[in-house]
Design an enzyme around this catalytic site. Structure first.
Site, PDB file in Angstrom:
ATOM      1  N   GLU A  70       0.829  -1.212   0.000  1.00 29.77           N
ATOM      2  CA  GLU A  70       0.000   0.000   0.000  1.00 29.77           C
ATOM      3  C   GLU A  70       0.862   1.260   0.000  1.00 29.77           C
ATOM      4  OE1 GLU A  70      -0.732  -2.673   1.872  1.00 29.77           O
ATOM      5  OE2 GLU A  70      -2.605  -3.244   0.873  1.00 29.77           O
ATOM      6  N   HIS A 139     -10.764  -6.205   8.833  1.00 29.47           N
ATOM      7  CA  HIS A 139     -11.358  -5.960   7.506  1.00 29.47           C
ATOM      8  C   HIS A 139     -12.777  -5.413   7.626  1.00 29.47           C
ATOM      9  CE1 HIS A 139      -8.227  -8.970   6.768  1.00 29.47           C
ATOM     10  NE2 HIS A 139      -8.161  -8.515   5.526  1.00 29.47           N
TER      11      HIS A 139
END
Lengths: 333, 373
Positions: A70, A139
């Site tokens: 990321e 998540h």
């Protein structure tokens, strides 16, 4: 005008903006997918299929798969934005922001300010958030308050397909960094969406119900909960105003005050952690600016201050629900 | 069914209306009502409007109370001769409701009846309501409007006429990008639209800019246009609130646009957030601002109207009525002065630029008169 899902609306905005402007590129993990396989042209397109089909129109030059890093995705996209492209970078789950937050917080968000307005960063970061998919603590978070806290980035939380397309189009055309937050539970929601391109300006909240007895303020998925509770109350003879914030930064303060003054009774529904979240922020705004119009204490419906549970019964108990919002409303009605 | 017992039902104002709420009854049980009197106030998703008494009579029963939301066509009250027995009333209600329920189940299959026709490279969206009547009406909306502007007119007039309402290019669900916004180009579109629908004669009802298009159609195709109803038309004088058109184009927020839209009405309360949102949705589509700008440039030069249609209007040989709201703040009603005396002029009081939505019953009656004269 035709019926499209939230997923299709986002896909259509990407497709139309990429056709219109060759500087628009999509960058992320598996946004194309299927490299080197037979089914490459028909690959999945992101973990939930939102970018599916873009590859065959624009090729790998503009639909760019990255390694699982990321930090690199956000660094690459910020640099590209600074030097003339209009990238749409994907942060697969917002929970992974920790890895790349320096790129966003200290670099992207500061360029315009630190370079005296001479640098523009037309970067859009698309990311998935929210609970309800049994995806556990890492998540399922919302985290939009953390982006909203930082000046220099805009934060968008569409609640329906029409807004998703119009706000994503605006995000891509906007010359500042935008975090575009997609709630996982909304992808299959359908609604009327024009086939033509259109953009919705930032900083304008949307009234989805109008009433006299109570005001609900929601964002993203919680708007749907507010609408349903308003419809339930209507059957009992109470009418509600529902305000969908649409963007958290910029925040439409005028509409928030207008909506709360309309009834004097306010319930704010926010799926993010309860400390320093959007509900507390708006609640302070209302108290500071129109305290005299309030007829009861402001109610906030949020999860408890814990990680999102993996156990399905616990997750259901954790998330804001119609029952919780209805009972909060009844306490002040 | 007793001939002195009549139903009052939830009206259908526009295509998207599925239900309405009763916000206020102006009458009570046993009270006499007169035709045309304001009977009640109804709120829909888009507007709040008053409904008039259809005939003289006495209110006998309310079947829906204030605050109730009921589907279009539902029985909301009964009127008739005072002294009608409770038994007769209840029998009527039972019969009505059982018929209505079977109607309701049929309507589920009804599709949205927007249709499109291709004229040149433009898609023209329209709604028709045909009852094989021998006269046709075509409604032409004004700058920034769409066919829904006629929601209080089209359904009512469809009782006696075949009615058509279209979205001009750049508007509604028609093609948004236009290259030519001149009256002659747009009147050509209207003529071709009629040809496509095999209409050999037509009664035109136009509003503002749309009325200008209607005048152009009639002056160039005298034999085929049978009558004109012109609501606050352009082209009869040079004053116009040019800032309205400019601000309508640039207003991108609900608040700004609402301020502009309020100029259209005598009673600005008519505008609610849903109405403003619908117009914002239209304005935000790519190409719309440019098309509206093009139209504005056709209408206005240096803050004044640049189209003069007085000559055309003077030469008209067909029945023509000009309808104007006395308090019109966009184009002043004084433009009706010194108009050829063959032309009917109807001034409506307590009324702004949108007579057809603000005083629909009056306007519909005027349209009926013009067409039958």
């Amino acid at each position: 005008m035709s019926l499209k899902t939230y997923r299709e609306a986002i896909n259509e905005a990407l497709l139309q903006e990429m056709k219109k402007d060759e500087n628009v590129v999509v960058i992320g993990e598996d946004v194309a997918g299927g490299a080197g396989t037979n089914g490459e042209q028909d690959a999945w397109g992101g973990v939930l299929g939102v970018t599916k089909g873009l590859l065959k129109h624009f090729g790998r030059e503009r639909v760019i798969d990255t390694p699982i890093t990321e930090t690199a995705i956000m660094g690459m996209a910020s640099g590209a934005a600074l030097t003339g492209l209009r990238p749409v970078a994907e942060l697969m789950f917002v929970d992974f922001m920790g890895v790349c937050f320096d790129q966003i917080l200290n670099q992207t968000a500061k360029f315009r300010y630190m370079f005296g307005g001479k640098a523009v960063t037309p970067l859009t970061i698309r990311t998935m958030y929210g609970g309800g998919l049994r995806a556990a603590s890492q998540h399922s978070q919302c985290l939009y308050p953390m982006f909203t806290h930082v000046p220099g980035i805009k934060v968008v939380v569409p609640s329906n397909p029409y807004d998703a397309k119009g706000l994503l189009t605006q995000s891509i055309r906007d010359n500042d960094p935008v975090i575009f937050m997609e709630h996982k539970n909304l992808y299959d929601l359908s609604g009327d969406v024009p086939d033509e391109s259109y953009s919705i300006p930032f900083g304008e909240a949307n009234f989805t119900r109008e009433g006299k007895d109570i005001t609900f303020i929601g964002m993203g998925q919680t708007v749907d909960i507010c609408n349903k509770v308003a419809d339930t109350l209507k059957k009992e003879g109470k009418t509600s105003t529902v305000l969908d914030l649409r963007t958290l930064s910029p925040l439409d303060e005028d509409s928030i005050l207008e909506a709360s003054e309309e009834t004097g009774k306010v319930v704010i529904v926010d799926e993010s952690y309860p400390r320093c979240n959007i509900a507390t922020d708006i609640s302070a705004l209302i108290c500071q600016n129109s305290f005299d119009s309030l007829k009861a204490g402001i109610k906030m419906v949020t999860p408890p201050h814990t990680p999102v549970p993996f156990s399905p019964p616990l997750e259901d108990l954790y998330l804001p629900s119609e029952e919780k919002v209805l009972s909060a409303a009844k306490e002040i009605l | 069914m007793s001939k002195d017992l009549h139903p009052i039902t939830m009206p259908k104002w526009g295509l998207s209306m599925k239900e309405g709420s009763i916000s206020k009854w102006n009458k009570s049980i046993g009270e006499n009502i007169k035709k045309g009197e304001m009977l009640l106030e109804i709120e829909t998703e888009k507007v709040v409007n008053e409904m008039e008494s259809p005939e003289d009579g006495t209110i006998l029963k309310f079947c829906a109370k204030e605050g109730d939301t009921v589907p279009v066509g539902s029985l909301i009250a009964l009127y008739g001769e005072s002294g009608t027995s409770e038994e007769v009333i209840n029998e009527f209600i039972e019969k009505f409701n059982s018929n209505f329920e079977s109607e309701l189940s049929k309507e589920v299959e009804e599709e949205e009846n927007n249709e499109k026709v291709k004229i040149g490279d433009l898609d023209i969206n329209y709604i028709k309501n045909l009852n094989s009547k021998d006269k046709n009406i075509l409604f032409i909306h004004g700058f920034g409007g769409d066919l829904n502007n006629w929601m209080f007119n089209q359904d009512d007039l469809s009782k006696e006429f075949n009615t058509y309402a279209l979205d001009l290019p750049g508007h509604g669900l028609s093609s948004k990008t236009i290259k030519d916004a001149s009256l002659s180009f747009l009147s050509e579109i209207i003529i071709k639209f009629c040809e496509e629908n095999s209409l050999s004669d037509i009664n035109l009802v136009g509003h503002s800019f749309g009325a200008g298009i209607a005048i152009k159609c009639a002056s160039e195709n005298n034999d085929f246009v049978k009558s004109l109803n012109l609501i606050s038309p352009i082209g009869l004088g040079d004053e116009i609130d040019a800032s309205y058109l400019d601000n309508f184009i640039i207003s991108d927020s609900r608040r700004d646009l609402k301020n502009e839209l309020e100029k259209l009405y005598f009673d600005p309360e008519i505008i609610n957030r849903d109405l403003v949102n619908e117009i914002l949705k239209f304005k935000r589509i790519d190409g719309v601002s440019e098309s509206l700008q093009l139209i504005k440039n056709e209408i206005i030069n240096n803050e004044k109207q640049k189209i003069n249609l007085r000559n055309e209007v003077d030469k008209l040989l067909i029945p023509t009525t000009i309808i104007w709201g006395k308090q019109d703040a966009i184009i002043p009603q004084s433009h009706t002065e010194k108009i050829n005396e063959k032309i009917n002029i109807k001034i409506i009081d307590d009324c702004g630029h949108m007579a057809h939505t603000e005083h629909p019953n009056e306007v519909n009656a005027i349209i009926r008169n013009t067409i039958s004269s």
